[in-house]
Design an enzyme around this catalytic site. Structure first.
Site, PDB file in Angstrom:
ATOM      1  N   SER A 177       0.803  -1.220   0.000  1.00  0.00           N
ATOM      2  CA  SER A 177       0.000   0.000   0.000  1.00  0.00           C
ATOM      3  C   SER A 177       0.836   1.269   0.000  1.00  0.00           C
ATOM      4  O   SER A 177       0.349   2.317  -0.391  1.00  0.00           O
ATOM      5  CB  SER A 177      -0.939  -0.001   1.200  1.00  0.00           C
ATOM      6  OG  SER A 177      -0.204  -0.155   2.382  1.00  0.00           O
ATOM      7  N   HIS A 194      -5.444  -3.409  -2.640  1.00  0.00           N
ATOM      8  CA  HIS A 194      -5.087  -2.459  -3.695  1.00  0.00           C
ATOM      9  C   HIS A 194      -4.908  -3.140  -5.046  1.00  0.00           C
ATOM     10  O   HIS A 194      -4.431  -2.532  -5.991  1.00  0.00           O
ATOM     11  CB  HIS A 194      -3.809  -1.703  -3.322  1.00  0.00           C
ATOM     12  CG  HIS A 194      -3.965  -0.865  -2.105  1.00  0.00           C
ATOM     13  ND1 HIS A 194      -4.493   0.407  -2.133  1.00  0.00           N
ATOM     14  CD2 HIS A 194      -3.706  -1.137  -0.796  1.00  0.00           C
ATOM     15  CE1 HIS A 194      -4.534   0.901  -0.905  1.00  0.00           C
ATOM     16  NE2 HIS A 194      -4.057  -0.020  -0.078  1.00  0.00           N
ATOM     17  N   LYS A 252     -12.402   0.011  -2.103  1.00  0.00           N
ATOM     18  CA  LYS A 252     -11.422   0.777  -2.866  1.00  0.00           C
ATOM     19  C   LYS A 252     -11.883   0.821  -4.332  1.00  0.00           C
ATOM     20  O   LYS A 252     -12.793   1.585  -4.656  1.00  0.00           O
ATOM     21  CB  LYS A 252     -10.031   0.187  -2.672  1.00  0.00           C
ATOM     22  CG  LYS A 252      -9.542   0.353  -1.213  1.00  0.00           C
ATOM     23  CD  LYS A 252      -8.149  -0.111  -0.987  1.00  0.00           C
ATOM     24  CE  LYS A 252      -7.542   0.381   0.306  1.00  0.00           C
ATOM     25  NZ  LYS A 252      -8.178  -0.063   1.549  1.00  0.00           N
TER      26      LYS A 252
END
Ligand code: WAQ
Ligand code: MG
Length: 647
Positions: free
Chosen positions: A430, A458, A489
């Site tokens: 990250s 991610h 996300k």
């Protein structure tokens, strides 16, 4: 034998031709810590609430280790008082009734006159004479510290209690002294104490009004002139380390500690502030009424502001209402949850999936459900905090291997020879944006019979064909045992999930406390995630558009001399110094760009960085513009702060 130094710091400034004291501190430390303490004490001197000093004196002096006296800390108790009158009455009572000093009342009355000196008054408890040789300065106790801090390293914060218990203990053991009374002359610090070997360190929570500068310190003496010389020599010369100093127990102090911690963070450029967004998520943000290019959002595909997801949410609220009403095992499983789990499994190509309320909860719940004291967890040194917290809750032994270094993982596996356990890694890291070496990680986990787990927070929606993640990106027929991801996300909604075998998911439904003991996500949140997956199925080119944008941004940075690289949508821009990172982020905000200064403890000290997150909905033009400004500001900042001034 350990070698000890005494360190003393004094900071002052000149006001109207008079030196004004700002702050002072003394410590006893080990030789190898001298550098760290010098830094910490200077930091304290230079960032004091009373102002900036123009004179700082830092003195180091070797001590004869055999002469250091180790004394046990006085036992501490706290007496609550609501007013100065009540507190002073309690002090008087202890002095008279527990210490047997008949002049108690008159001695306590002397206390306000024994303040605003560098030292303390010595009062003869029978004649009430003040015996300190220099009545303007008082007698200053020095060469003392608590043993913990001499062993453990620096704190640059002042801690009234800690300093007082150390001083109080030394004074209690001084020859011919019966004890001590003290009120701080810090206007905000109303807690004071009375101490002796017999009664211990007795704190009284209110001895003066808040804001009052009145304070003072009295050492209670009984003896002759020769005795007095002995007392003073002990106070001024004898090195003392106090053992077993307890933490401060009073209610007023528990808040003060928090305050001091925040102040220290502030001084070190580590204090965080919340940023309030004033418009719905998109490539341009609105903060404090200003439009800023959004480079710090996890909304990689722009789905958080997508009309189709919003419509799905409205529809689901219409059908299902707003809350799930219970935990998944009770009333909180609606059709939306079950359908989403099936679709996630399909998306990742696994047998089953299980939902959690966030990615953080998923990591903590899964790791602590799968592993226990008998397991060994092999964890990448840059893994996300939620993985670290999961390992802690599991109480497993944790072996940390070097970042994405499969050679180091293998060495550790060979050495430790685990019987049971887990290899766990972020899929996309990250703070660095790089990707796990998944094929080798899986091969090693299998070879040693361990579970393999990756966190695709991610990676989901970002890497691999159609955003299907890391296993798809590497074209692996069989992915990790546990693939964790988030809905909040790239998928633009809220929640976390795990994909894997049916057996795994069934086990987690029965054992993962973060699944069982919480109200499940609202059905509308599940509907939003389903809509996101639909969008992704229909527009598999979205992740490609994102990748092309990343490339534009990275290439522009590189063209301006900034060394950066990424395998995801996270672009780290190395800065190093924490304060520079904060400065730059502020400057860039002035120029219309919103990105984050990433600092300790999120990354190691001295490795601060700017971190840009790219979105598929940015335009290449916006990204080129931003990259250019970032490069320019970085350059200007280095010129301003690193080059010697020309004038
Ligand atoms: N030696 C002798 N006297 C001192 C010293 C020293 N090293 N340091 C301070 N004093 C004198 C100084 O002249 C002041 O007038 C008086 O003591 C008070 O000093 O459990 O902060 O530094 O939370 O204001 C009590 C903590 C804190 C109670 C006391 O004292 C608790 C404090 P201050
Ligand atoms: Mg003070």
């Amino acid at each position: 034998m350990k070698r000890f130094f005494s360190v003393k710091m004094r900071a002052s400034r000149t006001v109207d031709g008079e030196p004004q004291h700002i702050s002072g501190a003394e410590k006893i430390i080990q030789e190898e810590d001298t550098f760290r303490f010098a830094t910490a004490l200077l930091d304290r001197a230079l960032h004091h609430a009373k102002g900036r000093p123009d004179f700082v004196n830092l003195k180091f002096e070797r001590l004869d280790a055999t002469r250091i006296l180790r004394l046990p800390a006085l036992p501490v108790r706290t007496l609550a008082a609501d007013s100065p009158a009540e507190g002073l009455a309690k002090m008087t009572e202890i002095l008279r009734d527990q210490m047997g000093i008949s002049n108690a009342e008159r001695i306590v009355a002397m206390l306000p006159q024994c303040g605003n000196m560098r030292g303390a008054a010595i009062v003869d408890v029978d004649s009430l004479a003040r015996l300190e040789p220099d009545q303007r300065r008082g007698v200053r106790v020095t060469y003392m510290d608590d043993e913990e801090s001499a062993e453990k390293g620096p704190s640059n914060a002042k801690n009234h209690f800690l300093e007082a218990i150390v001083l109080g203990t030394k004074v209690a053991y001084a020859p011919h002294l019966l004890g001590e009374l003290c009120i701080s002359d810090d206007p905000d610090y109303v807690t004071g104490y009375i101490a002796s070997r017999g009664i211990g360190y007795c704190r009284i929570t209110c001895l003066k009004d808040k804001g009052s500068p009145v304070g003072g310190r009295i050492f209670l003496f009984r003896g002759n002139a020769g005795d007095l010389r002995e007392t003073i020599a002990f106070l001024e010369k004898q090195p003392v380390l106090v053992i077993g100093v307890p933490g401060a127990p009073s209610p007023s102090d528990r808040w003060r500690r928090l305050q001091e911690e925040l102040e220290r963070m502030e001084a070190n450029g580590l204090r965080r502030q919340l940023l309030v967004q004033e418009e719905a998520a998109g490539p341009v943000a609105c903060v404090e009424g200003r439009k800023l290019l959004m480079l710090t959002s996890n909304n990689y595909l722009g789905l958080a502001g997508d009309a189709r997801l919003a419509e799905a949410a409205r529809g689901a609220v219409g059908n299902w209402g707003t809350g799930s009403t219970g935990s998944r095992l009770l009333s909180g499983t609606q059709r939306e949850h079950v359908a989403l789990e099936a679709e996630l499994a399909q998306f990742k190509g696994t047998e089953d999936a299980i939902l959690f309320n966030s990615g953080y909860v998923a990591n903590v719940a899964v790791i602590s459900a799968l592993c226990g004291r008998e397991d060994i967890i092999f964890s990448d040194e840059l893994n996300h905090a939620s993985i670290i917290d999961g390992c802690r809750l599991a109480r497993s032994r944790v072996v940390i291997y070097r970042h994405n270094d499969m050679g180091d993982l293998e060495r550790n596996l060979r050495e430790v020879r685990p019987n049971r356990g887990l290899v766990v890694s972020d899929a996309v890291f990250s703070m660095d944006g790089d990707m796990v070496d998944l094929p080798r990680l899986l091969a090693l986990s299998r070879q040693y019979g361990l579970f393999s787990m990756i966190d695709e927070a991610h990676a989901t929606g970002v890497v691999g064909p159609g955003g299907r993640g890391t296993a798809a990106r590497f074209g692996l027929a069989e992915g990790p045992d546990i693939t964790l991801g988030t809905l909040s996300k790239a998928l633009g909604g809220e929640g976390g999930f795990v994909c894997g075998r049916r057996l795994l998911c069934d086990y987690l439904r029965n054992r993962a406390r973060g699944f069982i003991f919480t109200t499940s996500m609202a059905p509308a949140a599940a509907a939003v995630a389903r809509a996101a997956l639909r969008v992704l199925r229909k527009s598999p080119e979205l992740p490609q558009r994102l990748a092309a944008n990343v490339q534009v941004f990275v290439e522009t940075l590189r063209a301006h001399g900034i060394a950066t690289a990424t395998q995801s949508a996270i672009v780290p821009i190395p800065v190093g110094d924490e304060r520079r990172a904060v400065r730059l982020a502020a400057k860039l905000r002035e120029r219309g760009i919103l990105l984050s200064a990433i600092r300790y403890p999120t990354v190691a000290l001295g490795q601060a960085r700017l971190r840009a997150s790219i979105m598929a909905t940015h335009s290449p033009k916006e990204l080129r513009w931003a990259a250019q400004i970032i490069a320019e500001e970085l350059c200007l900042d280095m010129a301003r702060h690193d080059l010697p001034s020309l004038s």
